[in-house]
Design an enzyme around this catalytic site. Sequence first.
Site, short mmCIF file in Angstrom:
data_model
loop_
_atom_site.label_atom_id
_atom_site.label_comp_id
_atom_site.label_asym_id
_atom_site.label_seq_id
_atom_site.Cartn_x
_atom_site.Cartn_y
_atom_site.Cartn_z
N GLU A 78 47.36 27.09 44.88
CA GLU A 78 46.13 26.71 44.19
C GLU A 78 46.00 27.44 42.86
O GLU A 78 45.53 26.88 41.87
CB GLU A 78 44.93 27.03 45.08
CG GLU A 78 43.62 26.47 44.60
CD GLU A 78 42.54 26.61 45.66
OE1 GLU A 78 42.22 25.61 46.32
OE2 GLU A 78 42.04 27.75 45.83
N TYR B 211 37.56 29.77 46.43
CA TYR B 211 38.50 29.04 45.59
C TYR B 211 39.31 30.03 44.76
O TYR B 211 38.76 30.94 44.15
CB TYR B 211 37.75 28.07 44.68
CG TYR B 211 38.62 27.41 43.64
CD1 TYR B 211 39.39 26.30 43.95
CD2 TYR B 211 38.66 27.90 42.33
CE1 TYR B 211 40.19 25.69 42.99
CE2 TYR B 211 39.44 27.30 41.37
CZ TYR B 211 40.21 26.20 41.70
OH TYR B 211 40.99 25.61 40.75
N HIS B 212 40.63 29.84 44.71
CA HIS B 212 41.52 30.77 44.02
C HIS B 212 41.83 30.24 42.63
O HIS B 212 42.50 29.23 42.47
CB HIS B 212 42.82 30.94 44.81
CG HIS B 212 43.59 32.18 44.45
ND1 HIS B 212 43.91 32.50 43.15
CD2 HIS B 212 44.09 33.18 45.22
CE1 HIS B 212 44.59 33.64 43.14
NE2 HIS B 212 44.71 34.07 44.37
N GLY B 213 41.32 30.92 41.60
CA GLY B 213 41.63 30.54 40.23
C GLY B 213 43.01 31.02 39.82
O GLY B 213 43.79 31.52 40.64
#
Length: 370
Positions: free
Chosen positions: A242, A169-171
Amino acid sequence: MHQKLTLRTQVEWVVTKKNHFKEQLCEGAKLNRDFEKEITHQQTEGGGISISFVEELFSLHKEAPVNMESWSRTGPCSRVTRMFPKKSQHTETEVNGTTQYKKLNTFLRLDLEKTCRKNGLDDDFSNKSWDNGRLIVSRIISMYGKLWHGYEVHGIEKIPEGPGLIVYYHGATSVDYHFFVCNLYIQTGRVSYSVVDRSLRIIPGLQLYLKLLTAVYGGREQCVEILKKGNLLGVAPGGARESFFSDENYGILWGNRKGFAQVAIDAKVPIIPLFTQNIREVCRTFGITWFIRWLNERFQLPFAPEYGCFPVKLCTYIGDPIPYDPNITATELVEKTKIAIEALRDRHQKLPGNISRALLERFDKHQKDD
């Protein structure tokens, strides 16, 4: 006393020097090409550079009209202006010496390139010759993560010994993934290739770091080739979208992207899901505003305004690998991967995310284990 030059005389002098300089460049370029051909010919036909050729180089070294002591400290000159002595006019002897110095400079540059190619240091940063540098950089980044974020990684033993596609998951920032890659290298000695956006190459000083940590800018074929060689490869399908437009609810914004799943199918490798707790509390973006969204859709911005760099607690959790299945489609594999990352998120992340709570978790000794 020197007489003052009229404006016309100054202009004529500048034009003359410019033409003279252009002639020197043309002559030097031709000599460099001839010199490179001579080196190539002696290396291929004669099995190496002859002694007479080396003696000629030493003679050029003595006749070069430059400060060789100063030149030896700075290395081969990259600017043409360094090839000329600091005098207002050039005599015929000085011009010949300058040309000879160009020959010496060209030879040393080619010799350096040959040495780099021989040791695999020119373009293959995954070569073991770079291990010491990679280890030093990894320890520095890992230390920063430990001190500023109390960084931890759980489940590293779940990563298979063979190849695998790491999907994360890309913050708002991908600093957690860099911490993970460095800790993986320190603990296991394994290098994980990373798919990154091409726009990152324009950031000053970042290109060498990305090469050292084996960044990948290519497409699907290059990724498949890397995996087939038995390597690990990391990718964030959500990418910039994202990063910019997800929020404290940690929504996964992959859209219709399924290229990563097709890569895993073509390479016949498992997918390894990865999620980092509190990654969206490190930085917050202004991507939710309509203006930023319009700019991104219109111009495909490589970044969005953000604030933060808060010293919140970061813990990376690695899920169970999704094994290769020859009967599964790319669409189905995307869905399975998304479910796996959402399961990690729901288990380890309190929703919605909160910066104050994430800061207090630095002092919480009862973190949930994987």
